[in-house]
Design a protein around this motif. Structure first.
Motif, PDB file in Angstrom:
ATOM      1  N   LEU A  84       8.216  -1.649  -2.331  1.00  0.00           N
ATOM      2  CA  LEU A  84       7.422  -0.518  -2.795  1.00  0.00           C
ATOM      3  C   LEU A  84       6.908   0.191  -1.548  1.00  0.00           C
ATOM      4  O   LEU A  84       6.191  -0.413  -0.746  1.00  0.00           O
ATOM      5  N   VAL A  85       7.299   1.439  -1.362  1.00  0.00           N
ATOM      6  CA  VAL A  85       7.009   2.192  -0.147  1.00  0.00           C
ATOM      7  C   VAL A  85       5.944   3.242  -0.465  1.00  0.00           C
ATOM      8  O   VAL A  85       6.152   4.096  -1.326  1.00  0.00           O
ATOM      9  N   SER A  86       4.823   3.166   0.234  1.00  0.00           N
ATOM     10  CA  SER A  86       3.706   4.088   0.018  1.00  0.00           C
ATOM     11  C   SER A  86       3.436   4.858   1.300  1.00  0.00           C
ATOM     12  O   SER A  86       2.828   4.333   2.236  1.00  0.00           O
ATOM     13  N   SER A  87       3.898   6.099   1.354  1.00  0.00           N
ATOM     14  CA  SER A  87       3.636   6.891   2.561  1.00  0.00           C
ATOM     15  C   SER A  87       2.251   7.527   2.440  1.00  0.00           C
ATOM     16  O   SER A  87       1.739   7.763   1.343  1.00  0.00           O
ATOM     17  N   ASP A  88       1.637   7.782   3.582  1.00  0.00           N
ATOM     18  CA  ASP A  88       0.279   8.312   3.609  1.00  0.00           C
ATOM     19  C   ASP A  88       0.162   9.673   2.935  1.00  0.00           C
ATOM     20  O   ASP A  88      -0.924  10.058   2.509  1.00  0.00           O
ATOM     21  N   ASP A  89       1.267  10.413   2.817  1.00  0.00           N
ATOM     22  CA  ASP A  89       1.214  11.729   2.170  1.00  0.00           C
ATOM     23  C   ASP A  89       1.253  11.642   0.642  1.00  0.00           C
ATOM     24  O   ASP A  89       1.229  12.656  -0.047  1.00  0.00           O
ATOM     25  N   GLY A  90       1.316  10.418   0.089  1.00  0.00           N
ATOM     26  CA  GLY A  90       1.275  10.239  -1.350  1.00  0.00           C
ATOM     27  C   GLY A  90       2.620  10.054  -2.012  1.00  0.00           C
ATOM     28  O   GLY A  90       2.694   9.762  -3.200  1.00  0.00           O
ATOM     29  N   ILE A  91       3.699  10.222  -1.271  1.00  0.00           N
ATOM     30  CA  ILE A  91       5.024   9.994  -1.839  1.00  0.00           C
ATOM     31  C   ILE A  91       5.238   8.485  -1.940  1.00  0.00           C
ATOM     32  O   ILE A  91       4.861   7.734  -1.053  1.00  0.00           O
ATOM     33  N   ASN A 106      10.877   5.171   7.692  1.00  0.00           N
ATOM     34  CA  ASN A 106      11.643   6.109   8.519  1.00  0.00           C
ATOM     35  C   ASN A 106      10.734   6.943   9.430  1.00  0.00           C
ATOM     36  O   ASN A 106      10.891   8.153   9.543  1.00  0.00           O
ATOM     37  N   GLY A 107       9.778   6.278  10.048  1.00  0.00           N
ATOM     38  CA  GLY A 107       8.906   6.946  11.006  1.00  0.00           C
ATOM     39  C   GLY A 107       7.648   7.553  10.415  1.00  0.00           C
ATOM     40  O   GLY A 107       6.747   7.945  11.153  1.00  0.00           O
ATOM     41  N   ALA A 108       7.545   7.659   9.101  1.00  0.00           N
ATOM     42  CA  ALA A 108       6.349   8.227   8.478  1.00  0.00           C
ATOM     43  C   ALA A 108       5.239   7.169   8.456  1.00  0.00           C
ATOM     44  O   ALA A 108       5.514   5.980   8.369  1.00  0.00           O
ATOM     45  N   PRO A 109       3.991   7.598   8.492  1.00  0.00           N
ATOM     46  CA  PRO A 109       2.905   6.628   8.380  1.00  0.00           C
ATOM     47  C   PRO A 109       2.753   6.162   6.930  1.00  0.00           C
ATOM     48  O   PRO A 109       2.943   6.941   5.997  1.00  0.00           O
ATOM     49  N   GLY A 110       2.434   4.888   6.757  1.00  0.00           N
ATOM     50  CA  GLY A 110       2.241   4.369   5.413  1.00  0.00           C
ATOM     51  C   GLY A 110       2.309   2.859   5.382  1.00  0.00           C
ATOM     52  O   GLY A 110       2.262   2.201   6.423  1.00  0.00           O
ATOM     53  N   ASP A 118       6.517  -5.741  10.027  1.00  0.00           N
ATOM     54  CA  ASP A 118       6.477  -4.430  10.683  1.00  0.00           C
ATOM     55  C   ASP A 118       7.856  -3.791  10.847  1.00  0.00           C
ATOM     56  O   ASP A 118       8.003  -2.577  10.674  1.00  0.00           O
ATOM     57  N   GLN A 119       8.875  -4.581  11.192  1.00  0.00           N
ATOM     58  CA  GLN A 119      10.211  -4.022  11.395  1.00  0.00           C
ATOM     59  C   GLN A 119      10.754  -3.420  10.092  1.00  0.00           C
ATOM     60  O   GLN A 119      11.308  -2.324  10.093  1.00  0.00           O
ATOM     61  N   ALA A 120      10.578  -4.103   8.976  1.00  0.00           N
ATOM     62  CA  ALA A 120      11.025  -3.582   7.683  1.00  0.00           C
ATOM     63  C   ALA A 120      10.199  -2.363   7.283  1.00  0.00           C
ATOM     64  O   ALA A 120      10.728  -1.384   6.760  1.00  0.00           O
ATOM     65  N   ARG A 121       8.885  -2.423   7.543  1.00  0.00           N
ATOM     66  CA  ARG A 121       8.017  -1.285   7.228  1.00  0.00           C
ATOM     67  C   ARG A 121       8.469  -0.040   7.965  1.00  0.00           C
ATOM     68  O   ARG A 121       8.621   1.030   7.373  1.00  0.00           O
ATOM     69  N   ALA A 122       8.735  -0.174   9.248  1.00  0.00           N
ATOM     70  CA  ALA A 122       9.165   0.974  10.053  1.00  0.00           C
ATOM     71  C   ALA A 122      10.494   1.537   9.552  1.00  0.00           C
ATOM     72  O   ALA A 122      10.667   2.757   9.463  1.00  0.00           O
ATOM     73  N   ALA A 123      11.418   0.655   9.197  1.00  0.00           N
ATOM     74  CA  ALA A 123      12.725   1.110   8.710  1.00  0.00           C
ATOM     75  C   ALA A 123      12.605   1.823   7.368  1.00  0.00           C
ATOM     76  O   ALA A 123      13.213   2.880   7.159  1.00  0.00           O
ATOM     77  N   LEU A 124      11.813   1.271   6.464  1.00  0.00           N
ATOM     78  CA  LEU A 124      11.704   1.860   5.126  1.00  0.00           C
ATOM     79  C   LEU A 124      10.890   3.148   5.114  1.00  0.00           C
ATOM     80  O   LEU A 124      11.139   4.036   4.301  1.00  0.00           O
TER      81      LEU A 124
END
Length: 157
Positions: A72-79, A54-58, A46-52
C-alpha cells in the motif's frame, strides 16, 4: 516464476486492499496512514519504499496476505496505490470492476491505452463515484498473458 495457480488470488487481494486502504483515504494521507497502523500493516524496508514511491515523498506498507505480495503506497500528495508483483491484466480488470460493483460504486472507463513511457504496461483509467465522492482510478498492468506487476492508483476527483 510461480505457476499461475500459485497467485490466482492476487487480483482479488489487490482489489480488496485498494478498496479498503486507498479509495476511502485518497487525498488524505494522514488518515490512510492511521488506518494502516490500525490494520497492523508494517512499513516496508527503505529500499522497497524508495522503489515503490519512485522518488516521491511518502510511506509504503506491507499489505501481503495469503501468499500474495502486496504493498500500500501512500505518497505525501495524497495519491494512494495498491501494488502486487504477480497478476494477469484481464484478471485485474475483472476483479476491479467486480469490486466496484460490490462496493456500490458507479464507474466508467474513461480511457484505455498503452503506457507512453513503458510499452509493456497497459493503462485503464476509470472515473469512479459514490454519493458526493469521486475518484480517478488508474489500473496499470503488464501486457503479458503470464501476468506481472499490477498497480491500482486512486486520486480524488
Amino acid at each position: 516464476m510461480l505457476p499461475a495457480a500459485a497467485w490466482a488470488g492476487a487480483p482479488e487481494e489487490l482489489v480488496g486492499l485498494f478498496l479498503q486502504g486507498c479509495l476511502p483515504f485518497a487525498g488524505r494521507p494522514a488518515a490512510l496512514r492511521a488506518w494502516a497502523k490500525t490494520a497492523t500493516l508494517a512499513p516496508v524496508p527503505d529500499q522497497a519504499r524508495a522503489a515503490l514511491l519512485n522518488g516521491a515523498p511518502g510511506q509504503v506498507f506491507d499489505g501481503s496476505a495469503a501468499g500474495v505480495k502486496l504493498a500500500l503506497v501512500s505518497s505525501d500528495d495524497g495519491i494512494c496505490s495498491a501494488v502486487t508483483d504477480k497478476a494477469a491484466e484481464q484478471a485485474v480488470t475483472d476483479a476491479l470492476e467486480a469490486g466496484f460493483r460490490r462496493a456500490g460504486l458507479t464507474f466508467r472507463l474513461a480511457i484505455e491505452h498503452d503506457d507512453a513511457k513503458v510499452a509493456s504496461i497497459h493503462d485503464r483509467e476509470y472515473l469512479v463515484a459514490r454519493d458526493k465522492q469521486a475518484w480517478r482510478v488508474l489500473a496499470a498492468t503488464v501486457k503479458d498473458d503470464a501476468g506481472g506487476e499490477a498497480m491500482l492508483t486512486a486520486a480524488p476527483e
